[in-house]
Write a protein that holds these residues in place. Structure first.
Motif, short mmCIF file in Angstrom:
data_model
loop_
_atom_site.label_atom_id
_atom_site.label_comp_id
_atom_site.label_asym_id
_atom_site.label_seq_id
_atom_site.Cartn_x
_atom_site.Cartn_y
_atom_site.Cartn_z
N THR A 27 0.85 -1.19 0.00
CA THR A 27 0.00 0.00 0.00
C THR A 27 0.88 1.24 0.00
O THR A 27 2.02 1.21 0.48
N GLY A 28 0.35 2.32 -0.55
CA GLY A 28 1.04 3.59 -0.45
C GLY A 28 0.52 4.42 0.70
O GLY A 28 1.08 5.47 1.02
N MET A 29 -0.57 3.98 1.31
CA MET A 29 -1.18 4.74 2.39
C MET A 29 -1.57 3.79 3.50
O MET A 29 -2.47 2.98 3.36
N PHE A 30 -0.85 3.87 4.59
CA PHE A 30 -1.07 2.98 5.72
C PHE A 30 -2.16 3.49 6.64
O PHE A 30 -2.62 2.79 7.53
N PHE A 31 -2.60 4.72 6.45
CA PHE A 31 -3.59 5.32 7.33
C PHE A 31 -4.94 4.65 7.09
O PHE A 31 -5.43 4.59 5.96
N ARG A 32 -5.54 4.14 8.13
CA ARG A 32 -6.80 3.40 8.04
C ARG A 32 -7.67 3.71 9.25
O ARG A 32 -7.21 4.18 10.28
N SER A 33 -8.95 3.36 9.12
CA SER A 33 -9.84 3.42 10.27
C SER A 33 -9.85 2.07 10.96
O SER A 33 -9.73 1.02 10.31
N ALA A 34 -10.01 2.09 12.28
CA ALA A 34 -10.12 0.83 13.02
C ALA A 34 -11.49 0.19 12.85
O ALA A 34 -11.66 -0.99 13.17
N GLY A 35 -12.47 0.96 12.36
CA GLY A 35 -13.79 0.41 12.13
C GLY A 35 -14.65 0.36 13.38
O GLY A 35 -14.33 0.94 14.42
N PRO A 36 -15.75 -0.38 13.32
CA PRO A 36 -16.77 -0.32 14.37
C PRO A 36 -16.56 -1.24 15.56
O PRO A 36 -17.26 -1.13 16.56
N ASP A 37 -15.60 -2.18 15.49
CA ASP A 37 -15.52 -3.15 16.58
C ASP A 37 -14.07 -3.55 16.88
O ASP A 37 -13.14 -3.19 16.16
N ARG A 38 -13.92 -4.32 17.95
CA ARG A 38 -12.58 -4.72 18.39
C ARG A 38 -11.91 -5.64 17.38
O ARG A 38 -10.68 -5.59 17.20
N ALA A 39 -12.68 -6.47 16.69
CA ALA A 39 -12.07 -7.37 15.71
C ALA A 39 -11.38 -6.58 14.61
O ALA A 39 -10.28 -6.94 14.17
N LEU B 239 -4.54 1.02 -2.28
CA LEU B 239 -4.83 -0.41 -2.20
C LEU B 239 -3.81 -1.30 -2.89
O LEU B 239 -3.96 -2.53 -2.88
N THR B 240 -2.79 -0.71 -3.49
CA THR B 240 -1.75 -1.52 -4.14
C THR B 240 -0.40 -1.02 -3.69
O THR B 240 -0.28 -0.04 -2.97
N GLY B 241 0.65 -1.68 -4.16
CA GLY B 241 2.00 -1.27 -3.82
C GLY B 241 2.54 -0.16 -4.69
O GLY B 241 3.72 0.19 -4.59
N GLU B 242 1.68 0.46 -5.51
CA GLU B 242 2.13 1.49 -6.45
C GLU B 242 2.78 2.68 -5.73
O GLU B 242 3.69 3.29 -6.25
N GLY B 243 2.28 2.99 -4.54
CA GLY B 243 2.83 4.13 -3.81
C GLY B 243 3.72 3.73 -2.65
O GLY B 243 3.90 4.51 -1.71
N SER B 244 4.29 2.52 -2.71
CA SER B 244 5.04 2.00 -1.58
C SER B 244 6.18 2.91 -1.14
O SER B 244 6.38 3.15 0.06
N GLN B 245 6.93 3.46 -2.11
CA GLN B 245 8.07 4.29 -1.72
C GLN B 245 7.61 5.53 -0.97
O GLN B 245 8.18 5.89 0.07
N ALA B 246 6.57 6.19 -1.46
CA ALA B 246 6.09 7.42 -0.81
C ALA B 246 5.60 7.13 0.60
O ALA B 246 5.94 7.84 1.55
#
Length: 531
Positions: free
Chosen positions: A173-185, A390-397
């Motif tokens: 991924t080029g963007m590691f920033f994500r939401s944890a979502g609605p639950d502990r899982a 969603l892909t490794g296209e931005g991995s370096q950045a």
């Protein structure tokens, strides 16, 4: 880091692309039992880049030439056509070991044409961390209007960024920033995901990670100053670039001339948790966009009132939490889940221009159709953004951005503290708190080699900020302004925009900055501009 947005302005593209860079706001670790290994090499520290053995770097010859590095290098060819020259500066990987391993930092230069009234060189940084600036001199020359001809305008890609010696952790991924979502899982899955990113970086780049820091970039800047033959250098920095400029001013007092810091970060706030302080501004920006979209219901079909548009956004988020949404066709088919939806909204909230709001309208419209189970086509810009995320296209950045911020300041280590923050803030901020409070790779990173830079020297800089900035809060700007009594502040009241000078089309801001760059004289008092 946010994915690039195709616009005619390369400097704006970089800052938009790196606006969520500061979205590294909540790094943590997976489990307390997960030990963080020590770096293979522990760098020695030096107070500034004036240690013995550095003269050869400051006095090096820069071989200026063509910027194009191949027939397909569109950026390089455009720079060549604009009269820009490029070169590589050699700098030590570790400033405490100047005879050891070296790396290169890519530079570009648009020389002053009014040589009779030349002021000097001005160095550019577009933010990030991890943003490039080699491409920026032509745009900045245009923004500077008449005074631009009196400067050598110098773009540079910081160490391990862009055309400089690269760092790539081979991420998916080029963007590691994500939401944890609605639950502990969902949060537990994020712990595993973020740890895997940190592990990949350590496995492939442990020998350089301790040196990927803002303080070392500031040392590189001083080498560039010396190699250019300048006693002092002026500086224009946006977003993270405002932090870098502040760090340089503290490490190298007396070596800067005119300094413009736009989209200001207070150094005390800078670090993995920075964006936690901007949830309110982003929610306000989302509400303002909802009003805009409601007035254009016939175009985007999202609702005729603010309430209806926000209900559409909520419906999309809930649908993605139940089952991933499918967008696009063929090779550009993507599956979007609850971890991605807040980020896709967030990326377009740092600008209140109609162009950016229309991009968000197209994004939410496509997500809304996918949530209904209908085929959802993608604009080229949206497809590019999804490939980046969603892909490794931005991995370096993504790799270098993470390395910088994790290498600058330590993050909390206990995953439970992140989960507690998410649960505490979820009720008040259900969409964005699970993202800004979420765990990131910094939780698994090795401890920084140096302490963060302290602001203990006054700086007569010109600060530029918007009251509704969704990336670096105006509160932080006021804090830095108070710590730098000699500084002056230009404020755009009511703007929801990150990065103003030469970007927002505000003549009040542009004229005030250009007057300062021309005369070297700060305004007698702070100034407020209207949106």
């Amino acid at each position: 880091m946010t994915p690039p947005n195709p616009t005619p302005n390369p400097a704006r593209t970089v800052r938009r692309a790196s606006a969520a860079a500061l979205a590294l706001a909540a790094c943590l670790t997976a489990t307390p039992a997960t030990a963080v290994t020590a770096p293979r090499t522990t760098p020695r520290t030096t107070p500034e880049a004036t240690a013995p053995g550095l003269d050869r770097y400051h006095r090096q010859h820069l071989a200026w030439g063509s910027c194009a590095i191949g027939p397909d290098d569109t950026t390089g060819h455009d720079l060549d056509k604009a009269g820009v020259q490029c070169a590589d500066a050699t700098v030590p990987l570790d400033y405490a070991d100047p005879t050891g391993r070296t790396i290169t930092v890519a530079l570009s230069r648009l020389r002053a044409t009014d040589t009779r009234h030349r002021i000097g060189a001005i160095l550019l940084n577009n933010g990030g961390p991890g943003g490039t600036a080699v491409e920026s001199p032509p745009h900045i020359r245009e923004a500077m209007k008449g005074v631009g001809a009196r400067y050598d305008i110098i773009g540079f890609d910081p160490r391990f960024v862009g055309r400089s010696t690269p760092l790539d952790c081979d991420w998916p991924t080029g963007m590691f920033f994500r939401s944890a979502g609605p639950d502990r899982a969902g949060f537990d899955r994020q712990i595993a995901f973020q740890k895997s990113l940190a592990d990949k970086c350590r496995a492939t780049n442990a020998d350089v990670l301790p040196y990927v820091t803002t303080r070392n970039t500031a040392r590189d800047m001083d080498v560039i100053r010396g190699a250019l033959g300048e006693r002092k250098i002026s500086y224009l920095g946006y977003s993270y670039g405002s932090y870098l400029g502040t760090v340089y001013s503290q490490m190298f007092p007396g070596r800067y001339d005119r300094m413009v810091l736009d989209g200001v970060i207070n150094p005390d706030d800078y670090g993995p948790l920075l964006l936690r302080d901007t949830v309110g501004e982003n929610e306000q920006a989302l509400v303002a966009w909802a009003d805009w979209a409601a007035a254009r219901h016939d175009t985007y079909r999202l609702g005729r009132t603010r309430t209806q548009v926000l209900a559409t956004v909520d419906r999309v988020a809930r649908a993605a939490a139940r089952k991933p949404l499918t967008l696009g066709t063929g090779a550009d088919t993507f599956r979007i889940d609850h971890t991605h939806v807040p980020l896709l909204l967030f990326m377009s909230l740092a600008d209140d221009h109609d162009e950016t709001r229309a991009e968000l309208g197209e994004t939410v419209s496509a997500l809304s159709e996918a949530a209904k189970g209908h085929p959802a086509g993608l604009s080229p810009g949206f497809a590019e953004a999804l490939r980046f995320i969603l892909t490794g296209e931005g991995s370096q950045a993504g790799s270098v951005q993470t390395a910088i911020i994790c290498g600058d300041r330590a993050a909390p280590r206990d995953p439970e503290s992140y989960w507690q923050d998410i649960e505490r803030d979820r009720a008040a901020h259900p969409l964005f708190a699970p993202m800004t409070d979420n765990i990131l790779p910094c939780a698994f990173w090795d401890r920084p080699a140096e302490q963060p830079t302290r602001v203990d020297k006054d700086v007569p800089a010109l600060l530029v900020a918007a009251t509704g900035d969704p990336r670096t809060s105006y509160r932080g700007t006021l804090k830095l302004h108070a710590e730098l009594p000699a500084s002056r502040l230009v404020t755009v009241e009511g703007a929801r925009r990150h990065g103003l000078y030469g970007e927002y089309g505000n003549a009040c801001v542009d004229d005030r900055v250009n007057r300062y760059l021309a005369t070297g004289k700060l305004p007698a008092e702070d100034l407020t501009c209207t949106k």
